[in-house]
Design an enzyme around this catalytic site. Structure first.
Site, PDB file in Angstrom:
ATOM      1  N   LYS A  13     -33.523 -26.212 -41.272  1.00  0.00           N
ATOM      2  CA  LYS A  13     -33.523 -25.858 -42.704  1.00  0.00           C
ATOM      3  C   LYS A  13     -32.115 -25.992 -43.313  1.00  0.00           C
ATOM      4  O   LYS A  13     -31.966 -26.535 -44.395  1.00  0.00           O
ATOM      5  CB  LYS A  13     -34.020 -24.411 -42.914  1.00  0.00           C
ATOM      6  CG  LYS A  13     -35.434 -24.161 -42.453  1.00  0.00           C
ATOM      7  CD  LYS A  13     -35.921 -22.781 -42.870  1.00  0.00           C
ATOM      8  CE  LYS A  13     -35.227 -21.639 -42.150  1.00  0.00           C
ATOM      9  NZ  LYS A  13     -35.558 -21.498 -40.717  1.00  0.00           N
ATOM     10  N   ARG A  89     -39.982 -14.910 -46.202  1.00  0.00           N
ATOM     11  CA  ARG A  89     -40.267 -14.873 -44.765  1.00  0.00           C
ATOM     12  C   ARG A  89     -41.459 -13.985 -44.442  1.00  0.00           C
ATOM     13  O   ARG A  89     -41.822 -13.876 -43.278  1.00  0.00           O
ATOM     14  CB  ARG A  89     -39.046 -14.316 -44.042  1.00  0.00           C
ATOM     15  CG  ARG A  89     -38.274 -15.355 -43.232  1.00  0.00           C
ATOM     16  CD  ARG A  89     -37.087 -14.653 -42.649  1.00  0.00           C
ATOM     17  NE  ARG A  89     -36.514 -15.272 -41.513  1.00  0.00           N
ATOM     18  CZ  ARG A  89     -35.393 -15.989 -41.523  1.00  0.00           C
ATOM     19  NH1 ARG A  89     -34.802 -16.271 -42.664  1.00  0.00           N
ATOM     20  NH2 ARG A  89     -34.896 -16.445 -40.400  1.00  0.00           N
ATOM     21  N   ARG A 128     -26.972 -24.429 -30.454  1.00  0.00           N
ATOM     22  CA  ARG A 128     -26.264 -23.996 -31.668  1.00  0.00           C
ATOM     23  C   ARG A 128     -25.414 -22.765 -31.380  1.00  0.00           C
ATOM     24  O   ARG A 128     -24.307 -22.641 -31.868  1.00  0.00           O
ATOM     25  CB  ARG A 128     -27.274 -23.698 -32.788  1.00  0.00           C
ATOM     26  CG  ARG A 128     -26.596 -23.333 -34.097  1.00  0.00           C
ATOM     27  CD  ARG A 128     -27.584 -23.184 -35.226  1.00  0.00           C
ATOM     28  NE  ARG A 128     -28.283 -21.919 -35.181  1.00  0.00           N
ATOM     29  CZ  ARG A 128     -29.247 -21.568 -36.035  1.00  0.00           C
ATOM     30  NH1 ARG A 128     -29.630 -22.409 -36.965  1.00  0.00           N
ATOM     31  NH2 ARG A 128     -29.830 -20.397 -35.944  1.00  0.00           N
ATOM     32  N   ARG A 134     -22.965 -17.838 -33.301  1.00  0.00           N
ATOM     33  CA  ARG A 134     -23.822 -16.862 -33.997  1.00  0.00           C
ATOM     34  C   ARG A 134     -24.367 -15.855 -33.006  1.00  0.00           C
ATOM     35  O   ARG A 134     -24.956 -16.223 -31.983  1.00  0.00           O
ATOM     36  CB  ARG A 134     -24.980 -17.603 -34.676  1.00  0.00           C
ATOM     37  CG  ARG A 134     -24.804 -17.682 -36.176  1.00  0.00           C
ATOM     38  CD  ARG A 134     -25.936 -18.416 -36.798  1.00  0.00           C
ATOM     39  NE  ARG A 134     -27.173 -17.657 -36.816  1.00  0.00           N
ATOM     40  CZ  ARG A 134     -28.221 -17.970 -37.565  1.00  0.00           C
ATOM     41  NH1 ARG A 134     -28.160 -19.002 -38.357  1.00  0.00           N
ATOM     42  NH2 ARG A 134     -29.310 -17.245 -37.527  1.00  0.00           N
ATOM     43  N   ARG A 145     -36.909 -13.647 -32.335  1.00  0.00           N
ATOM     44  CA  ARG A 145     -36.971 -14.269 -33.670  1.00  0.00           C
ATOM     45  C   ARG A 145     -38.164 -15.216 -33.776  1.00  0.00           C
ATOM     46  O   ARG A 145     -38.797 -15.305 -34.827  1.00  0.00           O
ATOM     47  CB  ARG A 145     -35.662 -15.010 -33.961  1.00  0.00           C
ATOM     48  CG  ARG A 145     -34.521 -14.044 -34.275  1.00  0.00           C
ATOM     49  CD  ARG A 145     -33.184 -14.674 -34.074  1.00  0.00           C
ATOM     50  NE  ARG A 145     -32.923 -15.747 -35.003  1.00  0.00           N
ATOM     51  CZ  ARG A 145     -32.075 -16.745 -34.759  1.00  0.00           C
ATOM     52  NH1 ARG A 145     -31.428 -16.815 -33.625  1.00  0.00           N
ATOM     53  NH2 ARG A 145     -31.884 -17.658 -35.671  1.00  0.00           N
TER      54      ARG A 145
END
Ligand code: AMP
Length: 189
Positions: A13, A89, A128, A134, A145
């Site tokens: 995204k 969401r 990532r 992160r 998640r």
């Protein structure tokens, strides 16, 4: 025009939003980035959000919606074409977004769904995490998640399909091909 870029964590995204900003000049609202900025500054909102984000849970709908409501009236967002990234969401957030936009004379024009199999998402998110640092890109939080996504966010596919605004895209293709597919959808709107 108001677009929603939709899909599971790691589906691309953020990357595709950047392409859309360059190509079409959208104003980008990424709720994840907004919350991470508040956490970095340790604002009141950041301190609350950190507890949810670190566990891979969603922050409460009411809190998220009040942030969006204020943001939509801010001078930098008002009257702009918007890409919503990471929002809505939950079905509640989608219902309320519709009301917030209608009140301002707009609507959700299209929901671009980047569809990627779970196994590929996990691989991408772990990679990532190594690059971005992160805190929520670790295996336990990633699994949580994805579960939250399937339980609370994926039902929005039906919500937007019923409204005729959901456009599915194969998110396993190259970044350039996905960007072209999205551009074709926008040009046809
Ligand atoms: P993202 O960068 O979009 O993956 O978001 C990172 C985290 O921020 C999510 O796992 C949630 O904890 C929180 N978050 C982002 N957007 C929302 C939202 N629309 N509603 C609730 N929580 C959100």
């Amino acid at each position: 025009m108001n677009l929603v870029i939709f899909g599971a964590p790691g589906c691309g995204k953020g990357t595709q939003s950047e392409r859309l900003i360059d190509r079409f000049g959208f104003y980008h609202i990424s709720t994840g980035e907004l919350l991470r900025d508040h956490i970095a500054r340790q604002t009141e909102l950041g301190i609350i959000a950190e507890k949810y984000i670190s566990q891979g849970h969603l922050i409460p709908d009411e809190l998220m919606l009040s942030i969006i409501d204020v943001l939509l009236d801010s001078p930098e967002v008002k009257d702009k074409n918007i890409i919503f990234d990471g929002f809505p969401r939950t079905v509640k957030q989608a219902e309320e977004l519709e009301k917030l936009l209608v009140k301002r004379g707009g609507n959700v024009d299209a929901v671009i769904g980047l569809e990627v199999p779970d196994g590929e998402l996990v691989e991408r998110l772990i990679k990532r995490g190594k690059d971005s640092g992160r805190a929520d890109d670790n295996l336990d939080t990633i699994k949580e998640r994805l579960e939250v996504y399937h339980n609370q966010t994926q039902p929005l596919r039906d919500f937007y399909n019923e409204r005729g605004s959901y456009k599915a895209i194969n998110g396993s293709q190259s970044i350039d091909k996905i960007a072209d597919d999205i551009a074709a959808i926008i040009s046809a709107l």
